[in-house]
Design a protein around this motif. Structure first.
Motif, PDB file in Angstrom:
ATOM      1  N   ARG A 104     -18.903 -15.771 106.385  1.00 53.25           N
ATOM      2  CA  ARG A 104     -18.882 -14.712 105.466  1.00 53.25           C
ATOM      3  C   ARG A 104     -17.454 -14.223 105.085  1.00 53.25           C
ATOM      4  NH1 ARG A 104     -23.143 -11.647 107.136  1.00 53.25           N
ATOM      5  NH2 ARG A 104     -24.507 -12.863 105.739  1.00 53.25           N
ATOM      6  N   GLN A 158     -15.161 -14.284 102.001  1.00 57.26           N
ATOM      7  CA  GLN A 158     -14.522 -13.113 101.354  1.00 57.26           C
ATOM      8  C   GLN A 158     -12.909 -13.482 101.055  1.00 57.26           C
ATOM      9  OE1 GLN A 158     -16.043 -10.169 103.848  1.00 57.26           O
ATOM     10  NE2 GLN A 158     -18.041  -9.869 102.704  1.00 57.26           N
ATOM     11  N   PHE A 216     -12.525 -15.745  98.310  1.00 61.30           N
ATOM     12  CA  PHE A 216     -12.810 -15.222  96.972  1.00 61.30           C
ATOM     13  C   PHE A 216     -11.806 -14.257  96.422  1.00 61.30           C
ATOM     14  CE2 PHE A 216     -15.388 -12.261  94.246  1.00 61.30           C
ATOM     15  CZ  PHE A 216     -15.672 -13.119  93.409  1.00 61.30           C
ATOM     16  N   GLU A 263     -21.849 -18.820 100.952  1.00 62.68           N
ATOM     17  CA  GLU A 263     -21.388 -17.529 101.183  1.00 62.68           C
ATOM     18  C   GLU A 263     -20.753 -17.334  99.764  1.00 62.68           C
ATOM     19  OE1 GLU A 263     -22.525 -14.833 102.701  1.00 62.68           O
ATOM     20  OE2 GLU A 263     -23.734 -16.264 104.274  1.00 62.68           O
ATOM     21  N   LEU A 274     -21.112 -14.803  96.470  1.00 65.59           N
ATOM     22  CA  LEU A 274     -20.036 -13.826  96.014  1.00 65.59           C
ATOM     23  C   LEU A 274     -19.708 -14.150  94.542  1.00 65.59           C
ATOM     24  CD1 LEU A 274     -17.727 -13.888  98.939  1.00 65.59           C
ATOM     25  CD2 LEU A 274     -18.897 -12.042  98.287  1.00 65.59           C
ATOM     26  N   GLN A 275     -19.924 -15.227  93.912  1.00 64.60           N
ATOM     27  CA  GLN A 275     -19.492 -15.518  92.705  1.00 64.60           C
ATOM     28  C   GLN A 275     -20.722 -15.108  91.621  1.00 64.60           C
ATOM     29  OE1 GLN A 275     -16.770 -19.006  91.915  1.00 64.60           O
ATOM     30  NE2 GLN A 275     -18.007 -19.636  93.812  1.00 64.60           N
TER      31      GLN A 275
END
Length: 68
Positions: free
Chosen positions: A18, A22, A25, A58, A62-63
């Motif tokens: 995760r 992040q 991202f 993950e 997020l996207q």
């Protein structure tokens, strides 16, 4: 990998996956148009493959909200 060891692996690496997603991202705004190729290369280099898959999932989560 048995389903028991797969579940163990998942539990042991979930938070790390995760956090890595992040981190990847967060670079989207910085790299903009170059991000897709960059992130693909980052994911390709992650090992072992089950961990790379976890990070990829993950990242997809997020996207998802931004693609609507």
């Amino acid at each position: 990998m048995t389903s028991a060891s797969r579940a163990e692996f998942h539990q042991q690496h979930q938070e790390l996956a995760r956090a890595e997603a992040q981190r990847l991202f967060a670079q989207k705004a910085v790299l903009q148009g170059a991000w897709l190729n960059w992130v693909a290369a980052q994911l390709y280099n992650l090992r072992p493959a089950p961990y790379a898959s976890m990070v990829r999932r993950e990242l997809q989560q997020l996207q998802a909200p931004t693609e609507k």
